[in-house]
Write a protein that holds these residues in place. Structure first.
Motif: not given
Length: 360
Positions: A32, A45, A250
């Protein structure tokens, strides 16, 4: 022999799963952090991977419902789901990933060890635990709490000289606690997430006792977490382009977090909380510091600072001091119960001998 091996495996299963869980948690935070370094929004996220995790869990929940494994959704249980979604998922994860974006996964792994310390403080404040200062166990918990908090302040406010340099950093300021970056803000957010995570553990343990279906528990927590995070992101994330994914890292981070964090982590955590309890789950937290340190140096090419090492050692020392005090008190209670059972058996035996007819 077969039974003994099976019993050993049964006893070792929680240990193996919790060890894998620590590796998974640090791996996801590192992934992350790498995605956020590419420009992904921390709010987006949290929303995406919880929403995806809920969708992945939905077929399993429907399958269990059709098989007759239905759990009655009482108001008490539903309120716990909503609380866990808002606090345990939305607030905790936003604070964690915001803190990581401003600092590092290593700092996150260190500060998140404050969870058992906060658990002890809340238990004393709420009257759930008595503090007897004359006992060694209470003294150990008090000293451990203070040590861990001091360690958190050090690791948050003081970087110190660089022990391992991979990226050139500016020279440290003259003021010991002065920072030229958002490192203190990241540490503060991580401390807040630790406190919120403490309440989440307590409520999740209570919800696990009411809800026999762990999949349903994880689904509702993730679902409400995605809903609350989505509402919060409407106010906190003004850039609409942030919802568009621009890099492969991502997509990989979201899918990995949905599978491992939403499904694997919550399922294992719920099961271990039900089987072993919150204290056992908390004992594995310090392992994440070493894992985060290795991953941060290897994959993110981060620098290692003296403040992180000194503060982490203090937090770990305080962490285990609190757990040692809790273990001593649990052993003391177990001994009292054992002695009372022995005395009861002796009384029963004495009564039987007294009532039995004499031998001529």
């Amino acid at each position: 022999m077969g039974r003994s091996i099976m019993s050993i495996l049964k006893e070792a299963t929680p240990f193996i799963l919790m060890t894998i869980l620590q590796i998974e948690e640090v791996g996801i935070t590192t992934l992350g952090k790498a995605a956020m370094n590419k420009g992904m929004s921390k709010f987006v996220f949290v929303v995406y991977y919880n929403a995806l995790g809920s969708l992945l869990l939905l077929p399993f929940c429907l399958y269990n419902a059709f098989r007759g494994k239905r759990v009655p959704l009482t108001i008490s249980l539903l309120s716990k789901f909503i609380f866990l979604g808002f606090v345990g998922i939305c607030m905790v994860h936003i604070c964690v990933y915001a803190g990581i974006s401003y600092s590092s996964p290593t700092l996150a792994a260190a500060i998140l060890n404050l969870i058992p310390v906060f658990t002890f403080i809340l238990a004393v404040i709420m009257g759930m635990e008595k503090l007897e200062i004359r006992k060694w166990s209470s003294q150990a918990k008090c000293i451990g709490t203070i040590t861990a908090i001091v360690g958190a302040m050090v690791v948050t406010l003081y970087k110190g000289p660089t022990l391992i340099t991979q990226i050139p950093s500016p020279p440290p300021p003259n003021n010991l606690f002065a920072q030229s970056s958002n490192w203190p803000l990241g540490g503060l957010l991580l401390i807040i997430s630790s406190f919120l995570g403490t309440t989440g553990y307590i409520v999740q343990a209570a919800a696990a006792r009411e809800c026999s279906d762990a999949t349903l528990l994880v689904f509702f927590c993730s679902f409400f977490g995605a809903v609350f995070a989505g509402v919060a992101s409407l106010f906190l994330e003004k850039n609409l382009n942030s919802w568009i994914l621009h890099d492969n890292i991502e997509i990989v981070a979201i899918i990995s977090a949905a599978i491992t964090t939403t499904i694997f982590r919550n399922a294992v955590l719920t099961w271990c909380l039900r089987i072993k309890g919150p204290v056992y789950v908390a004992t594995f937290k310090p392992f994440s510091i070493v894992i985060a340190l290795i991953m941060g140096l290897s994959f993110l090419k981060e620098n290692l600072y003296l403040g992180s090492v000194v503060g982490s050692i203090a937090i770990i020392a305080g962490f285990y001091a609190v757990l040692w005090g809790q273990a001593r008190e649990m052993d003391s209670v177990a001994n009292i119960i054992s002695k009372s059972e022995i005395l009861r058996d002796q009384r029963v035996s004495l009564l039987r001998n007294t009532n039995s007819p004499g031998i001529a």
